[in-house]
Enzyme design. Structure first.
Site, mmCIF file in Angstrom:
data_model
loop_
_atom_site.group_PDB
_atom_site.id
_atom_site.type_symbol
_atom_site.label_atom_id
_atom_site.label_comp_id
_atom_site.label_asym_id
_atom_site.label_seq_id
_atom_site.Cartn_x
_atom_site.Cartn_y
_atom_site.Cartn_z
ATOM 1 N N THR A 267 -2.281 5.089 8.632
ATOM 2 C CA THR A 267 -2.444 5.758 7.345
ATOM 3 C C THR A 267 -3.417 4.952 6.493
ATOM 4 O O THR A 267 -3.406 3.720 6.544
ATOM 5 C CB THR A 267 -1.068 5.893 6.662
ATOM 6 O OG1 THR A 267 -0.227 6.650 7.529
ATOM 7 C CG2 THR A 267 -1.168 6.584 5.320
ATOM 8 N N LYS B 72 24.967 0.471 3.051
ATOM 9 C CA LYS B 72 26.368 0.703 3.455
ATOM 10 C C LYS B 72 27.315 0.366 2.299
ATOM 11 O O LYS B 72 28.227 1.139 1.982
ATOM 12 C CB LYS B 72 26.675 -0.146 4.685
ATOM 13 C CG LYS B 72 28.105 -0.054 5.168
ATOM 14 C CD LYS B 72 28.229 -0.716 6.539
ATOM 15 C CE LYS B 72 29.658 -1.080 6.868
ATOM 16 N NZ LYS B 72 30.041 -2.439 6.418
ATOM 17 N N PHE C 241 0.844 -1.205 0.000
ATOM 18 C CA PHE C 241 0.000 0.000 0.000
ATOM 19 C C PHE C 241 0.885 1.264 0.000
ATOM 20 O O PHE C 241 0.920 2.026 -0.974
ATOM 21 C CB PHE C 241 -0.934 -0.077 1.213
ATOM 22 C CG PHE C 241 -1.532 1.220 1.659
ATOM 23 C CD1 PHE C 241 -2.215 2.044 0.773
ATOM 24 C CD2 PHE C 241 -1.412 1.633 2.995
ATOM 25 C CE1 PHE C 241 -2.758 3.257 1.201
ATOM 26 C CE2 PHE C 241 -1.963 2.824 3.427
ATOM 27 C CZ PHE C 241 -2.638 3.640 2.523
ATOM 28 N N TYR D 199 5.413 -7.714 15.933
ATOM 29 C CA TYR D 199 5.558 -6.526 15.071
ATOM 30 C C TYR D 199 6.289 -5.421 15.823
ATOM 31 O O TYR D 199 7.262 -4.851 15.335
ATOM 32 C CB TYR D 199 4.156 -6.077 14.659
ATOM 33 C CG TYR D 199 4.090 -4.860 13.754
ATOM 34 C CD1 TYR D 199 4.566 -4.922 12.437
ATOM 35 C CD2 TYR D 199 3.512 -3.669 14.190
ATOM 36 C CE1 TYR D 199 4.468 -3.817 11.592
ATOM 37 C CE2 TYR D 199 3.410 -2.570 13.355
ATOM 38 C CZ TYR D 199 3.886 -2.646 12.053
ATOM 39 O OH TYR D 199 3.778 -1.552 11.221
ATOM 40 N N TYR E 253 24.015 1.321 12.992
ATOM 41 C CA TYR E 253 24.723 1.546 11.715
ATOM 42 C C TYR E 253 25.080 3.019 11.564
ATOM 43 O O TYR E 253 26.131 3.352 11.031
ATOM 44 C CB TYR E 253 23.858 1.075 10.521
ATOM 45 C CG TYR E 253 24.184 -0.342 10.108
ATOM 46 C CD1 TYR E 253 23.911 -1.417 10.942
ATOM 47 C CD2 TYR E 253 24.801 -0.597 8.882
ATOM 48 C CE1 TYR E 253 24.222 -2.715 10.567
ATOM 49 C CE2 TYR E 253 25.115 -1.897 8.499
ATOM 50 C CZ TYR E 253 24.820 -2.942 9.342
ATOM 51 O OH TYR E 253 25.147 -4.228 8.971
#
Ligand code: NAD
Ligand code: UDP
Length: 312
Positions: free
Chosen positions: A175, A105, A11, A145, A159
Site C-alpha cells: 500500500t 480480552k 503511515f 517479519y 485467542y
C-alpha cells in the site's frame, strides 16, 4: 466506539485514526515512534476525541477505561526498517500482539490484526488466495517479519478459539500514498524521491519481480469494512493490478517527467525477495463488497504531489 490503534503514528495507522475520527469514534493511538512520526498525527491532535500515548506495545499496555476495539498496526513494515530492527520486529509481532490481545480480552473489545502478504513469502501459488499456506524461509533476512506476522495470526486465532475473542485478520498487500517516509526504503518513496531529484531509479535485481500496489484510501476503506464485518478468518485487501518493478519505474518516470531512466543494482536485492505478488480478492469482494477504486496513475499522481509538497 472507543478504538485503540497501536502503531497509530505510522503511515497506515495515522490514515486509519483519521478515518475513525471522521466516523465519530474516540481514538487512542499508541506508538513508540520507532518508524512513525508525530508529524503524521499533528492534524489529529486538535480533536478532543483523539489521544496519543507514547509507549512500546511489546511491554504491558496499561490502559484504563472502556474500549470497543483494539487495532494492532504496530510493527516496522518496510524491508529496510525490519532489517534495521529485526529483534524489535519479532517482539512487536509476538509480545506486542500478545499484549494487544490481552487488552482486548480484558475489555471485551474486538481485536483487529494488521497482517501482511508476506505471510505467503515468495509464493508458489499465483495469485495468492487466503487458503495458501505460503513459502517462507524462517531463517532468511525477511523471516523476522514474516514469521512474526505468522505467529501473530496464529495467536489471534488461538485467542478467538480459546477465549471466544471477536477477532479480524487482514492481509495487507503493498500500500502506498501520502505520509510514507521518503527514506523508508520501500520502492514507492525510493522511486519518487529519485525521480524528483532527477536521478535514475534504482532497480534491485532484474526488475522482473512483480508487485500489486494499492492506494491508501482504498486500503483504509477495506480495513474499515472488515472491522465492521463479522468475518474472523483472514481477508486479503490489496489491488490486483500487478506489474513488474521495471514497468512501475517507467510509470513514475513518465508521471514526474524524469529523463534519467533506471539503473540496475543487482546486489541490492534482499535474499528471499518475492518474485511475484498479486492478491486474490474474491473473499473481500464477496464478504465486504470491497474492491479498489483508484488506479495506479491517479494514486501515484496524488502521492507525487505529496512528496513534492514536503520537499519544497
Ligand atoms: P509504519 O512503519 O509507517 O508504521 C508502523 C508504526 O508502528 C510506526 O508508527 C511505528 O513507530 C510503530 N511501532 C513499531 N513498533 C512498535 C512498538 N513496539 N510499540 C509501539 N509502536 C510501534 O508502517 P505501515 O506501512 O504504516 O504499516 C503499518 C502496519 O501495516 C504494520 O503492522 C505492517 O506490518 C502492516 N502492513 C503494511 C503494509 C504496507 O504496504 N504499508 C503491507 C502489509 C502490512
Ligand atoms: N525495489 C527496487 N528498488 C528500490 C526499492 C525496492 O527495485 O529502490 C524492489 C524490491 O527489491 C522489491 C520491490 O521493489 O522487489 C518492492 O519492494 P518494497 O521494499 O517496496 O517492499 P516489499 O514488497 O518487498 O515488501
Amino acid at each position: 466506539m472507543h478504538i485503540l490503534v497501536t502503531g497509530g503514528a505510522g503511515f497506515l495507522g495515522s490514515h486509519l485514526c483519521e478515518r475513525l475520527l471522521s466516523e465519530g469514534h474516540t481514538v487512542t493511538a499508541v506508538d513508540n515512534l520507532i518508524t512513525g512520526s508525530l508529524r503524521n498525527i499533528e492534524a489529529l491532535r486538535s480533536s478532543e476525541r483523539f489521544t496519543f500515548i507514547h509507549h512500546d506495545v511489546s511491554n504491558y499496555i496499561a490502559f484504563d477505561g472502556p474500549l470497543d476495539a483494539v487495532l494492532h498496526f504496530a510493527s516496522p513494515a518496510s524491508p529496510i526498517d525490519y532489517l534495521n530492527y529485526p529483534i524489535q520486529t519479532l517482539k512487536v509481532g509476538a509480545l506486542g500482539t500478545h499484549n494487544s490481545l490481552g487488552l482486548a480480552k480484558a475489555r471485551g473489545a474486538r481485536f483487529f490484526l494488521a497482517s501482511t502478504s508476506e505471510i505467503y513469502g515468495d509464493p508458489l501459488v499465483h495469485p495468492q488466495e487466503e487458503s495458501y499456506w505460503g513459502n517462507v524461509d524462517p531463517i532468511g533476512p525477511r523471516g523476522v517479519y514474516d514469521e512474526a506476522k505468522r505467529f501473530a495470526e496464529a495467536l489471534t486465532m488461538a485467542y478467538h478459539r480459546t477465549h471466544g475473542l471477536d477477532t479480524r485478520i487482514i492481509r495487507i498487500f503493498n500500500t502506498y500514498g501520502p505520509r510514507m517516509r521518503l527514506d523508508d526504503g520501500r520502492v514507492v518513496p525510493n522511486f519518487i524521491g529519485q525521480a524528483l531529484r532527477g536521478e535514475p531509479l534504482t532497480i534491485y535485481g532484474d526488475g522482473k519481480q512483480t508487485r500489486s500496489f494499492c492506494y491508501v484510501d482504498d486500503e483504509i476503506e477495506g480495513i474499515h469494512r472488515l472491522l465492521m464485518s463479522s468475518e474472523n478468518l483472514p481477508v486479503n485487501i490489496g489491488n490486483p493490478h500487478e506489474m513488474s518493478i521495471l514497468e512501475f519505474a517507467s510509470i513514475i518516470n513518465d508521471l514526474t517527467g524524469n529523463t534519467a531512466g533506471t539503473v540496475i543494482q543487482e546486489g541490492k536485492r534482499i535474499e528471499g525477495d518475492p518474485q511475484t505478488r498479486q492478491p486474490d480478492i474474491s473473499r473481500a469482494r464477496q464478504l465486504l463488497g470491497w474492491e479498489p477504486k483508484i488506479d495506479i496513475r491517479e494514486g501515484l499522481t496524488r502521492t507525487i504531489e505529496y512528496f513534492r509538497s514536503i520537499s519544497a
